[in-house]
Write a protein that holds these residues in place. Structure first.
Motif: not given
Length: 104
Positions: A78-85, A27-38
């Protein structure tokens, strides 16, 4: 065990858990969240290593790098969330095509 060692071990633990989440979940949002916490785990490591420099005062350069990294992380998130959207709008799925569980 002193506070610096505990801070280092916590940072390493966060990095390892987030790497696992990044590679396991599709899931893209989970990947983005994992990168953010990383990124937060890496910031903890930099801060802990700054305290270990010789002398009574911590080195200010890693702290400045952490502050700059926080700004960059917010922009990249923010950029990654825009791409996921955009991916979700185009495919109607929250997964990249190679990670889609419906195709398996």
């Amino acid at each position: 065990m002193n506070a610096v060692t505990l801070y280092l071990l916590s940072g390493v633990g966060i990095v390892l858990v987030c790497l696992y989440g990044l590679f396991v979940h599709g899931h893209l949002v989970r990947k983005i969240l994992a990168l953010n916490i990383l990124g937060s785990g890496v910031f903890m490591l930099l801060t802990a290593l700054a305290r270990r420099s010789g002398g009574p005062d911590p080195d200010p350069v890693p702290h400045a790098m952490v502050l700059t990294g926080i700004v960059v992380a917010v922009s990249a998130t923010a950029f990654a969330l825009a791409l996921a959207r955009r991916v979700h709008e185009q495919t109607d799925r929250p997964y990249l095509p190679e990670d889609d569980p419906e195709d398996a």
